[in-house]
Scaffold this motif. Sequence first.
Motif, PDB file in Angstrom:
ATOM      1  N   LEU A  61      32.203  15.725  80.095  1.00 34.17           N
ATOM      2  CA  LEU A  61      33.653  15.598  79.975  1.00 34.17           C
ATOM      3  C   LEU A  61      34.232  15.576  81.378  1.00 34.17           C
ATOM      4  CD1 LEU A  61      36.342  15.653  78.389  1.00 34.17           C
ATOM      5  CD2 LEU A  61      36.162  18.158  78.384  1.00 34.17           C
ATOM      6  N   LEU A  62      34.860  14.465  81.751  1.00 33.81           N
ATOM      7  CA  LEU A  62      35.492  14.323  83.059  1.00 33.81           C
ATOM      8  C   LEU A  62      36.979  14.598  82.929  1.00 33.81           C
ATOM      9  CD1 LEU A  62      35.460  13.431  86.060  1.00 33.81           C
ATOM     10  CD2 LEU A  62      35.814  11.077  85.242  1.00 33.81           C
ATOM     11  N   LEU A  63      37.444  15.623  83.630  1.00 32.48           N
ATOM     12  CA  LEU A  63      38.861  15.991  83.627  1.00 32.48           C
ATOM     13  C   LEU A  63      39.447  15.610  84.980  1.00 32.48           C
ATOM     14  CD1 LEU A  63      38.655  19.549  82.002  1.00 32.48           C
ATOM     15  CD2 LEU A  63      38.833  17.304  80.898  1.00 32.48           C
ATOM     16  N   ILE A  64      40.402  14.710  84.972  1.00 33.59           N
ATOM     17  CA  ILE A  64      40.956  14.191  86.211  1.00 33.59           C
ATOM     18  C   ILE A  64      42.267  14.897  86.550  1.00 33.59           C
ATOM     19  CG2 ILE A  64      41.870  12.127  87.353  1.00 33.59           C
ATOM     20  CD1 ILE A  64      39.952  10.482  85.579  1.00 33.59           C
ATOM     21  N   ASP A  65      42.243  15.659  87.633  1.00 35.65           N
ATOM     22  CA  ASP A  65      43.440  16.258  88.240  1.00 35.65           C
ATOM     23  C   ASP A  65      44.293  17.053  87.256  1.00 35.65           C
ATOM     24  OD1 ASP A  65      42.374  14.746  90.259  1.00 35.65           O
ATOM     25  OD2 ASP A  65      44.108  13.438  90.514  1.00 35.65           O
TER      26      ASP A  65
ATOM     27  N   ILE B 231      31.185  19.976  82.091  1.00 35.83           N
ATOM     28  CA  ILE B 231      32.550  19.587  82.399  1.00 35.83           C
ATOM     29  C   ILE B 231      32.661  19.331  83.900  1.00 35.83           C
ATOM     30  CG2 ILE B 231      34.972  20.277  82.370  1.00 35.83           C
ATOM     31  CD1 ILE B 231      34.371  21.981  79.911  1.00 35.83           C
ATOM     32  N   ILE B 232      33.258  18.203  84.229  1.00 37.63           N
ATOM     33  CA  ILE B 232      33.472  17.826  85.626  1.00 37.63           C
ATOM     34  C   ILE B 232      34.973  17.745  85.846  1.00 37.63           C
ATOM     35  CG2 ILE B 232      33.047  16.076  87.392  1.00 37.63           C
ATOM     36  CD1 ILE B 232      30.743  15.084  85.481  1.00 37.63           C
ATOM     37  N   ALA B 233      35.473  18.445  86.841  1.00 37.08           N
ATOM     38  CA  ALA B 233      36.911  18.430  87.130  1.00 37.08           C
ATOM     39  C   ALA B 233      37.155  17.880  88.528  1.00 37.08           C
ATOM     40  CB  ALA B 233      37.492  19.835  87.012  1.00 37.08           C
ATOM     41  N   THR B 234      37.979  16.836  88.626  1.00 36.51           N
ATOM     42  CA  THR B 234      38.403  16.369  89.940  1.00 36.51           C
ATOM     43  C   THR B 234      39.678  17.098  90.322  1.00 36.51           C
ATOM     44  OG1 THR B 234      39.846  14.551  89.222  1.00 36.51           O
ATOM     45  CG2 THR B 234      37.474  14.104  89.343  1.00 36.51           C
ATOM     46  N   MET B 235      39.899  17.243  91.644  1.00 34.26           N
ATOM     47  CA  MET B 235      41.063  17.972  92.119  1.00 34.26           C
ATOM     48  C   MET B 235      41.717  17.214  93.264  1.00 34.26           C
ATOM     49  SD  MET B 235      39.750  21.923  91.847  1.00 34.26           S
ATOM     50  CE  MET B 235      41.438  22.539  91.853  1.00 34.26           C
TER      51      MET B 235
ATOM     52  N   LYS C 178      26.887  10.156  77.182  1.00 32.25           N
ATOM     53  CA  LYS C 178      28.253   9.883  76.742  1.00 32.25           C
ATOM     54  C   LYS C 178      29.181  10.519  77.768  1.00 32.25           C
ATOM     55  CE  LYS C 178      27.301   9.651  71.778  1.00 32.25           C
ATOM     56  NZ  LYS C 178      27.581  10.235  70.452  1.00 32.25           N
ATOM     57  N   LEU C 179      30.216   9.778  78.122  1.00 32.98           N
ATOM     58  CA  LEU C 179      31.177  10.260  79.103  1.00 32.98           C
ATOM     59  C   LEU C 179      32.566  10.209  78.491  1.00 32.98           C
ATOM     60  CD1 LEU C 179      31.885  11.193  81.988  1.00 32.98           C
ATOM     61  CD2 LEU C 179      32.092   8.753  82.598  1.00 32.98           C
ATOM     62  N   ILE C 180      33.203  11.368  78.403  1.00 30.81           N
ATOM     63  CA  ILE C 180      34.538  11.494  77.822  1.00 30.81           C
ATOM     64  C   ILE C 180      35.508  11.763  78.969  1.00 30.81           C
ATOM     65  CG2 ILE C 180      35.932  12.713  76.109  1.00 30.81           C
ATOM     66  CD1 ILE C 180      33.102  13.727  75.023  1.00 30.81           C
ATOM     67  N   ILE C 181      36.656  11.084  78.973  1.00 32.27           N
ATOM     68  CA  ILE C 181      37.574  11.171  80.109  1.00 32.27           C
ATOM     69  C   ILE C 181      38.983  11.505  79.645  1.00 32.27           C
ATOM     70  CG2 ILE C 181      38.555   9.938  82.079  1.00 32.27           C
ATOM     71  CD1 ILE C 181      36.069   8.202  82.158  1.00 32.27           C
ATOM     72  N   ALA C 182      39.604  12.461  80.346  1.00 34.18           N
ATOM     73  CA  ALA C 182      40.993  12.841  80.094  1.00 34.18           C
ATOM     74  C   ALA C 182      41.600  13.276  81.413  1.00 34.18           C
ATOM     75  CB  ALA C 182      41.058  13.968  79.065  1.00 34.18           C
ATOM     76  N   GLY C 183      42.915  13.520  81.416  1.00 32.69           N
ATOM     77  CA  GLY C 183      43.541  14.038  82.633  1.00 32.69           C
ATOM     78  C   GLY C 183      44.843  13.356  82.967  1.00 32.69           C
ATOM     79  N   GLN C 184      45.288  13.564  84.204  1.00 29.86           N
ATOM     80  CA  GLN C 184      46.596  13.052  84.638  1.00 29.86           C
ATOM     81  C   GLN C 184      46.481  12.284  85.952  1.00 29.86           C
ATOM     82  OE1 GLN C 184      48.881  13.245  82.478  1.00 29.86           O
ATOM     83  NE2 GLN C 184      47.997  14.858  81.166  1.00 29.86           N
ATOM     84  N   ALA C 185      47.318  11.330  86.196  1.00 30.67           N
ATOM     85  CA  ALA C 185      48.179  10.728  85.204  1.00 30.67           C
ATOM     86  C   ALA C 185      47.526   9.446  84.723  1.00 30.67           C
ATOM     87  CB  ALA C 185      49.550  10.426  85.807  1.00 30.67           C
ATOM     88  N   GLN C 186      47.800   9.091  83.484  1.00 27.22           N
ATOM     89  CA  GLN C 186      47.165   7.925  82.876  1.00 27.22           C
ATOM     90  C   GLN C 186      47.407   6.657  83.690  1.00 27.22           C
ATOM     91  OE1 GLN C 186      48.865   6.695  79.169  1.00 27.22           O
ATOM     92  NE2 GLN C 186      47.077   5.512  78.543  1.00 27.22           N
TER      93      GLN C 186
ATOM     94  N   LEU D 138      40.077   9.761  76.023  1.00 33.42           N
ATOM     95  CA  LEU D 138      40.895  10.546  75.100  1.00 33.42           C
ATOM     96  C   LEU D 138      42.363  10.155  75.310  1.00 33.42           C
ATOM     97  CD1 LEU D 138      39.294  14.117  75.257  1.00 33.42           C
ATOM     98  CD2 LEU D 138      38.910  12.296  73.576  1.00 33.42           C
ATOM     99  N   ALA D 139      42.847   9.254  74.480  1.00 34.40           N
ATOM    100  CA  ALA D 139      44.172   8.669  74.677  1.00 34.40           C
ATOM    101  C   ALA D 139      45.297   9.673  74.468  1.00 34.40           C
ATOM    102  CB  ALA D 139      44.354   7.482  73.735  1.00 34.40           C
ATOM    103  N   ASP D 140      45.048  10.738  73.711  1.00 33.90           N
ATOM    104  CA  ASP D 140      46.097  11.728  73.468  1.00 33.90           C
ATOM    105  C   ASP D 140      45.974  12.937  74.389  1.00 33.90           C
ATOM    106  OD1 ASP D 140      43.749  12.606  72.286  1.00 33.90           O
ATOM    107  OD2 ASP D 140      44.738  13.477  70.537  1.00 33.90           O
ATOM    108  N   CYS D 141      45.190  12.808  75.446  1.00 33.68           N
ATOM    109  CA  CYS D 141      45.043  13.890  76.431  1.00 33.68           C
ATOM    110  C   CYS D 141      45.364  13.373  77.828  1.00 33.68           C
ATOM    111  CB  CYS D 141      43.637  14.484  76.390  1.00 33.68           C
ATOM    112  SG  CYS D 141      43.236  15.321  74.843  1.00 33.68           S
ATOM    113  N   THR D 142      46.284  12.431  77.908  1.00 36.75           N
ATOM    114  CA  THR D 142      46.725  11.875  79.181  1.00 36.75           C
ATOM    115  C   THR D 142      48.092  11.250  78.984  1.00 36.75           C
ATOM    116  OG1 THR D 142      46.120  10.366  80.983  1.00 36.75           O
ATOM    117  CG2 THR D 142      45.614   9.631  78.752  1.00 36.75           C
ATOM    118  N   SER D 143      48.912  11.254  80.022  1.00 38.59           N
ATOM    119  CA  SER D 143      50.254  10.666  79.955  1.00 38.59           C
ATOM    120  C   SER D 143      50.530   9.884  81.229  1.00 38.59           C
ATOM    121  CB  SER D 143      51.320  11.760  79.791  1.00 38.59           C
ATOM    122  OG  SER D 143      51.234  12.368  78.515  1.00 38.59           O
ATOM    123  N   PRO D 144      51.406   8.874  81.145  1.00 43.81           N
ATOM    124  CA  PRO D 144      51.757   8.088  82.324  1.00 43.81           C
ATOM    125  C   PRO D 144      52.874   8.748  83.132  1.00 43.81           C
ATOM    126  CG  PRO D 144      52.845   7.188  80.417  1.00 43.81           C
ATOM    127  CD  PRO D 144      52.011   8.329  79.915  1.00 43.81           C
ATOM    128  N   VAL D 145      53.019   8.304  84.371  1.00 39.03           N
ATOM    129  CA  VAL D 145      54.133   8.746  85.204  1.00 39.03           C
ATOM    130  C   VAL D 145      55.413   8.093  84.695  1.00 39.03           C
ATOM    131  CG1 VAL D 145      55.161   8.597  87.504  1.00 39.03           C
ATOM    132  CG2 VAL D 145      52.735   9.169  87.251  1.00 39.03           C
TER     133      VAL D 145
END
Length: 334
Positions: A51-55, A98-102, A254-262, A291-298
Amino acid sequence: MSQLPIPQHFQPDRVGEIWRVPYQDLAIAARSWAQQHQLRPTAAGNAKVRLLLIDVQNTFCLPDFELFVGGRSGRGAIEDNVRLCEFIYRNLGEIDQIIATMDTHHLHQIFHPIFWIDENGEHPTPAVTTISPADVAARKWRVNPDFGTEQSQLQAYALHYVKQLSDGGKYPLLIWPYHAMLGGIGHALVPAIEEAIFFHGIARTSQASFSIKGDRTLTENYSALAPEVFTNQLGETIASKNDRLIELLLDSDKLIIAGQAQSHCVAWTVNDLLTEIQAIDPKLARKVYLLADCTSPVVIPGVVDYTDRAEAAYQRFADAGMNIVKSTADRDFL
Protein backbone atom coordinates in the motif's frame (compact mmCIF):
# COMPACT_ATOMS: atom_id res chain seq x y z
CA MET A 1 -9.22 -14.13 4.64
CA SER A 2 -12.43 -12.17 5.22
CA GLN A 3 -12.36 -8.49 6.10
CA LEU A 4 -11.60 -7.73 9.73
CA PRO A 5 -13.60 -5.52 12.08
CA ILE A 6 -12.35 -2.03 12.91
CA PRO A 7 -10.33 -2.00 16.18
CA GLN A 8 -11.96 -0.11 19.05
CA HIS A 9 -9.11 2.40 19.36
CA PHE A 10 -9.91 3.95 15.97
CA GLN A 11 -12.01 7.09 16.32
CA PRO A 12 -13.13 8.41 12.93
CA ASP A 13 -14.29 11.71 14.43
CA ARG A 14 -10.66 12.45 15.41
CA VAL A 15 -9.10 11.91 11.99
CA GLY A 16 -9.02 15.69 11.47
CA GLU A 17 -7.16 16.29 14.75
CA ILE A 18 -3.62 16.05 16.11
CA TRP A 19 -2.59 13.86 19.01
CA ARG A 20 0.36 11.80 20.20
CA VAL A 21 0.17 8.16 19.11
CA PRO A 22 0.46 5.98 22.26
CA TYR A 23 2.96 3.54 20.80
CA GLN A 24 3.43 1.10 23.67
CA ASP A 25 -0.26 0.73 24.46
CA LEU A 26 -1.00 0.41 20.74
CA ALA A 27 1.72 -2.23 20.34
CA ILE A 28 0.15 -4.36 23.07
CA ALA A 29 -3.29 -3.97 21.49
CA ALA A 30 -1.94 -4.85 18.04
CA ARG A 31 -0.27 -8.04 19.27
CA SER A 32 -3.50 -9.09 20.95
CA TRP A 33 -5.43 -8.24 17.77
CA ALA A 34 -3.05 -10.34 15.68
CA GLN A 35 -3.52 -13.34 17.97
CA GLN A 36 -7.28 -12.92 18.12
CA HIS A 37 -7.60 -12.82 14.33
CA GLN A 38 -4.75 -15.24 13.59
CA LEU A 39 -2.75 -12.74 11.57
CA ARG A 40 0.54 -14.10 10.30
CA PRO A 41 3.82 -12.16 9.98
CA THR A 42 4.36 -10.95 6.45
CA ALA A 43 7.53 -13.03 6.24
CA ALA A 44 5.42 -16.19 6.57
CA GLY A 45 3.75 -15.63 3.19
CA ASN A 46 4.85 -15.31 -0.40
CA ALA A 47 2.56 -12.51 -1.60
CA LYS A 48 3.80 -8.94 -1.81
CA VAL A 49 0.77 -6.69 -1.50
CA ARG A 50 1.93 -3.15 -0.86
CA LEU A 51 0.00 0.00 0.00
CA LEU A 52 1.60 3.25 -1.17
CA LEU A 53 0.44 6.31 0.77
CA ILE A 54 1.45 9.55 -0.90
CA ASP A 55 2.02 12.60 1.33
CA VAL A 56 -0.64 11.84 3.94
CA GLN A 57 0.75 14.61 6.11
CA ASN A 58 -0.74 17.25 8.39
CA THR A 59 0.15 20.04 5.98
CA PHE A 60 -2.20 18.57 3.34
CA CYS A 61 -4.76 16.75 5.44
CA LEU A 62 -5.82 18.98 8.32
CA PRO A 63 -7.98 22.09 7.81
CA ASP A 64 -5.87 24.41 9.98
CA PHE A 65 -2.68 23.68 8.06
CA GLU A 66 -1.09 25.31 5.04
CA LEU A 67 -2.29 23.31 2.05
CA PHE A 68 -5.37 21.43 3.20
CA VAL A 69 -6.75 19.41 0.29
CA GLY A 70 -10.45 20.03 0.69
CA GLY A 71 -11.58 18.99 -2.78
CA ARG A 72 -14.98 20.23 -3.87
CA SER A 73 -16.64 19.01 -0.67
CA GLY A 74 -14.38 21.16 1.50
CA ARG A 75 -13.53 18.15 3.70
CA GLY A 76 -11.83 15.97 1.10
CA ALA A 77 -8.65 14.82 2.83
CA ILE A 78 -10.42 14.20 6.16
CA GLU A 79 -13.07 12.04 4.55
CA ASP A 80 -10.41 10.29 2.46
CA ASN A 81 -8.37 9.46 5.55
CA VAL A 82 -11.33 8.05 7.45
CA ARG A 83 -11.88 5.62 4.58
CA LEU A 84 -8.14 4.97 4.26
CA CYS A 85 -7.73 4.08 7.94
CA GLU A 86 -10.74 1.78 7.78
CA PHE A 87 -9.31 0.16 4.65
CA ILE A 88 -6.02 -0.54 6.41
CA TYR A 89 -7.67 -2.01 9.50
CA ARG A 90 -10.13 -4.16 7.55
CA ASN A 91 -7.35 -5.52 5.37
CA LEU A 92 -4.56 -5.99 7.89
CA GLY A 93 -4.27 -9.62 6.93
CA GLU A 94 -3.82 -8.87 3.23
CA ILE A 95 -1.58 -5.81 3.16
CA ASP A 96 2.02 -6.95 3.52
CA GLN A 97 3.79 -3.60 3.64
CA ILE A 98 2.88 0.07 3.83
CA ILE A 99 5.05 2.65 2.09
CA ALA A 100 4.59 6.33 2.96
CA THR A 101 6.09 9.19 0.98
CA MET A 102 6.67 12.49 2.76
CA ASP A 103 6.82 15.83 1.04
CA THR A 104 9.82 17.53 2.66
CA HIS A 105 10.78 21.17 2.26
CA HIS A 106 13.31 23.75 3.39
CA LEU A 107 13.00 27.53 3.47
CA HIS A 108 15.00 28.36 0.34
CA GLN A 109 13.36 26.39 -2.46
CA ILE A 110 12.35 27.51 -5.92
CA PHE A 111 8.60 27.33 -5.21
CA HIS A 112 8.69 29.32 -1.95
CA PRO A 113 8.14 33.11 -1.79
CA ILE A 114 11.57 33.95 -0.36
CA PHE A 115 13.33 32.55 -3.44
CA TRP A 116 11.97 35.39 -5.62
CA ILE A 117 11.68 39.19 -5.54
CA ASP A 118 10.16 41.79 -7.86
CA GLU A 119 11.62 45.19 -8.82
CA ASN A 120 10.50 46.57 -5.46
CA GLY A 121 12.16 43.78 -3.50
CA GLU A 122 8.82 42.20 -2.61
CA HIS A 123 8.24 38.46 -2.55
CA PRO A 124 5.44 36.86 -4.60
CA THR A 125 2.13 36.15 -2.91
CA PRO A 126 1.82 32.40 -2.34
CA ALA A 127 -1.03 30.30 -3.72
CA VAL A 128 -1.98 32.90 -6.33
CA THR A 129 1.33 33.75 -8.08
CA THR A 130 2.54 31.76 -11.07
CA ILE A 131 5.87 32.55 -12.69
CA SER A 132 6.21 32.07 -16.44
CA PRO A 133 9.24 32.11 -18.75
CA ALA A 134 8.13 35.56 -19.92
CA ASP A 135 8.07 36.80 -16.30
CA VAL A 136 11.63 35.65 -15.68
CA ALA A 137 12.94 36.87 -19.04
CA ALA A 138 11.48 40.32 -18.37
CA ARG A 139 12.82 40.20 -14.80
CA LYS A 140 9.34 40.72 -13.42
CA TRP A 141 10.49 38.10 -10.97
CA ARG A 142 14.15 37.48 -10.25
CA VAL A 143 16.10 35.33 -7.86
CA ASN A 144 16.50 36.80 -4.37
CA PRO A 145 20.12 38.08 -4.17
CA ASP A 146 20.24 37.99 -0.36
CA PHE A 147 21.16 34.32 -0.25
CA GLY A 148 24.59 35.20 -1.64
CA THR A 149 24.78 32.60 -4.39
CA GLU A 150 26.05 33.31 -7.90
CA GLN A 151 23.22 35.48 -9.17
CA SER A 152 23.83 35.43 -12.91
CA GLN A 153 24.03 31.65 -13.00
CA LEU A 154 21.04 31.22 -10.70
CA GLN A 155 18.98 33.68 -12.73
CA ALA A 156 19.90 31.77 -15.89
CA TYR A 157 18.86 28.57 -14.18
CA ALA A 158 15.54 30.11 -13.13
CA LEU A 159 14.72 30.90 -16.75
CA HIS A 160 15.83 27.42 -17.79
CA TYR A 161 13.63 25.89 -15.08
CA VAL A 162 10.37 27.59 -15.99
CA LYS A 163 11.03 26.89 -19.68
CA GLN A 164 11.55 23.22 -18.87
CA LEU A 165 8.20 23.12 -17.10
CA SER A 166 6.46 24.82 -20.00
CA ASP A 167 8.13 22.75 -22.71
CA GLY A 168 7.54 19.51 -20.82
CA GLY A 169 3.79 20.02 -20.38
CA LYS A 170 4.17 20.38 -16.61
CA TYR A 171 2.17 22.63 -14.33
CA PRO A 172 3.58 26.18 -14.41
CA LEU A 173 5.65 27.29 -11.44
CA LEU A 174 3.20 28.17 -8.70
CA ILE A 175 4.53 29.84 -5.60
CA TRP A 176 3.29 27.73 -2.72
CA PRO A 177 2.85 28.74 0.91
CA TYR A 178 5.59 27.43 3.17
CA HIS A 179 4.49 23.88 3.91
CA ALA A 180 5.77 20.42 4.85
CA MET A 181 8.75 22.13 6.47
CA LEU A 182 11.30 19.62 7.72
CA GLY A 183 11.21 19.50 11.52
CA GLY A 184 7.77 21.09 11.72
CA ILE A 185 4.48 19.57 12.77
CA GLY A 186 3.06 20.04 9.29
CA HIS A 187 5.65 17.61 7.95
CA ALA A 188 4.44 14.77 10.17
CA LEU A 189 1.98 12.12 9.11
CA VAL A 190 -1.63 12.62 10.15
CA PRO A 191 -1.85 10.93 13.58
CA ALA A 192 -4.73 8.64 12.57
CA ILE A 193 -2.71 7.41 9.59
CA GLU A 194 0.48 7.08 11.61
CA GLU A 195 -1.48 5.09 14.17
CA ALA A 196 -2.84 2.74 11.49
CA ILE A 197 0.62 2.23 9.98
CA PHE A 198 2.11 1.46 13.40
CA PHE A 199 -0.74 -0.90 14.30
CA HIS A 200 -0.29 -2.74 11.00
CA GLY A 201 3.47 -2.98 11.52
CA ILE A 202 3.07 -4.62 14.94
CA ALA A 203 0.17 -6.88 13.95
CA ARG A 204 1.92 -8.20 10.84
CA THR A 205 5.56 -7.83 12.00
CA SER A 206 6.07 -5.64 8.96
CA GLN A 207 8.51 -2.75 8.67
CA ALA A 208 6.89 0.25 7.02
CA SER A 209 8.99 2.16 4.50
CA PHE A 210 9.23 5.95 4.43
CA SER A 211 10.44 7.90 1.42
CA ILE A 212 11.43 11.57 1.43
CA LYS A 213 10.59 13.72 -1.59
CA GLY A 214 10.74 17.39 -2.48
CA ASP A 215 13.84 18.47 -0.55
CA ARG A 216 15.88 19.67 -3.56
CA THR A 217 16.40 23.45 -3.65
CA LEU A 218 16.17 23.91 -7.41
CA THR A 219 13.27 21.72 -8.46
CA GLU A 220 9.79 20.74 -7.46
CA ASN A 221 8.99 17.10 -6.78
CA TYR A 222 5.29 16.49 -7.22
CA SER A 223 6.08 12.89 -8.08
CA ALA A 224 7.56 10.65 -5.43
CA LEU A 225 9.55 8.94 -8.17
CA ALA A 226 11.17 11.79 -10.07
CA PRO A 227 11.75 15.56 -9.96
CA GLU A 228 10.07 18.01 -12.32
CA VAL A 229 13.44 18.99 -13.80
CA PHE A 230 16.57 16.82 -13.87
CA THR A 231 19.34 19.12 -15.16
CA ASN A 232 20.45 22.74 -15.02
CA GLN A 233 21.07 25.07 -17.93
CA LEU A 234 24.54 23.55 -18.38
CA GLY A 235 23.18 20.02 -18.64
CA GLU A 236 24.46 19.07 -15.20
CA THR A 237 22.33 16.76 -13.06
CA ILE A 238 20.58 18.49 -10.16
CA ALA A 239 18.21 15.66 -9.18
CA SER A 240 17.45 12.10 -10.21
CA LYS A 241 14.81 9.41 -10.09
CA ASN A 242 14.17 7.48 -6.88
CA ASP A 243 15.32 4.13 -8.27
CA ARG A 244 15.04 2.38 -4.92
CA LEU A 245 11.37 3.26 -4.54
CA ILE A 246 10.64 2.44 -8.18
CA GLU A 247 12.16 -1.01 -7.76
CA LEU A 248 10.19 -1.61 -4.56
CA LEU A 249 6.89 -0.67 -6.20
CA LEU A 250 7.53 -2.69 -9.36
CA ASP A 251 8.43 -5.68 -7.21
CA SER A 252 4.89 -5.77 -5.75
CA ASP A 253 2.43 -8.49 -6.67
CA LYS A 254 -0.31 -5.92 -6.09
CA LEU A 255 0.21 -2.23 -5.51
CA ILE A 256 -2.55 -0.11 -3.97
CA ILE A 257 -2.19 3.69 -4.08
CA ALA A 258 -3.87 6.48 -2.12
CA GLY A 259 -2.95 9.90 -0.76
CA GLN A 260 -2.88 13.61 -1.52
CA ALA A 261 -3.36 15.39 -3.71
CA GLN A 262 -5.00 13.49 -6.54
CA SER A 263 -4.33 16.27 -9.04
CA HIS A 264 -0.70 16.80 -8.12
CA CYS A 265 1.55 14.44 -6.18
CA VAL A 266 -0.64 11.36 -6.64
CA ALA A 267 -1.24 11.88 -10.35
CA TRP A 268 2.40 12.74 -11.05
CA THR A 269 3.64 9.70 -9.08
CA VAL A 270 1.27 7.33 -10.85
CA ASN A 271 2.18 8.86 -14.21
CA ASP A 272 5.89 8.27 -13.58
CA LEU A 273 5.15 4.73 -12.39
CA LEU A 274 3.18 4.09 -15.57
CA THR A 275 6.12 5.33 -17.65
CA GLU A 276 8.40 2.83 -15.90
CA ILE A 277 5.85 0.05 -16.39
CA GLN A 278 5.39 0.74 -20.07
CA ALA A 279 9.14 0.62 -20.60
CA ILE A 280 9.23 -2.90 -19.10
CA ASP A 281 5.87 -4.54 -19.80
CA PRO A 282 2.58 -2.61 -20.19
CA LYS A 283 0.65 -5.56 -18.72
CA LEU A 284 2.22 -4.80 -15.34
CA ALA A 285 -0.23 -1.90 -15.07
CA ARG A 286 -2.93 -4.45 -14.22
CA LYS A 287 -1.41 -5.00 -10.77
CA VAL A 288 -1.87 -1.34 -9.78
CA TYR A 289 -5.04 -0.34 -7.88
CA LEU A 290 -5.92 3.31 -7.28
CA LEU A 291 -8.22 3.94 -4.32
CA ALA A 292 -10.40 6.62 -5.90
CA ASP A 293 -12.24 7.44 -2.66
CA CYS A 294 -9.03 7.95 -0.66
CA THR A 295 -7.68 10.94 -2.57
CA SER A 296 -8.92 14.43 -3.49
CA PRO A 297 -7.84 17.10 -5.98
CA VAL A 298 -6.57 20.59 -5.17
CA VAL A 299 -9.46 23.05 -5.14
CA ILE A 300 -8.97 26.67 -4.09
CA PRO A 301 -12.47 28.17 -4.15
CA GLY A 302 -12.66 31.12 -6.47
CA VAL A 303 -9.07 30.59 -7.65
CA VAL A 304 -8.54 27.18 -9.22
CA ASP A 305 -10.20 23.76 -9.40
CA TYR A 306 -8.09 20.81 -10.56
CA THR A 307 -10.88 18.23 -10.27
CA ASP A 308 -11.38 17.76 -13.99
CA ARG A 309 -7.64 17.37 -14.60
CA ALA A 310 -7.40 14.80 -11.82
CA GLU A 311 -10.29 12.78 -13.22
CA ALA A 312 -8.80 12.95 -16.71
CA ALA A 313 -5.50 11.62 -15.36
CA TYR A 314 -7.25 8.72 -13.63
CA GLN A 315 -9.10 7.89 -16.83
CA ARG A 316 -5.79 7.82 -18.65
CA PHE A 317 -4.39 5.44 -16.04
CA ALA A 318 -7.45 3.20 -16.37
CA ASP A 319 -7.10 3.18 -20.15
CA ALA A 320 -3.51 1.97 -19.65
CA GLY A 321 -4.71 -1.01 -17.61
CA MET A 322 -4.63 0.25 -14.02
CA ASN A 323 -7.61 -0.48 -11.78
CA ILE A 324 -9.72 2.34 -10.32
CA VAL A 325 -11.40 0.96 -7.21
CA LYS A 326 -13.11 2.10 -4.03
CA SER A 327 -11.89 1.24 -0.57
CA THR A 328 -15.43 0.31 0.45
CA ALA A 329 -16.12 -1.98 -2.52
CA ASP A 330 -16.07 -5.75 -2.41
CA ARG A 331 -12.52 -6.80 -1.84
CA ASP A 332 -12.15 -8.89 -4.96
CA PHE A 333 -8.85 -7.22 -5.80
CA LEU A 334 -7.09 -8.36 -2.61
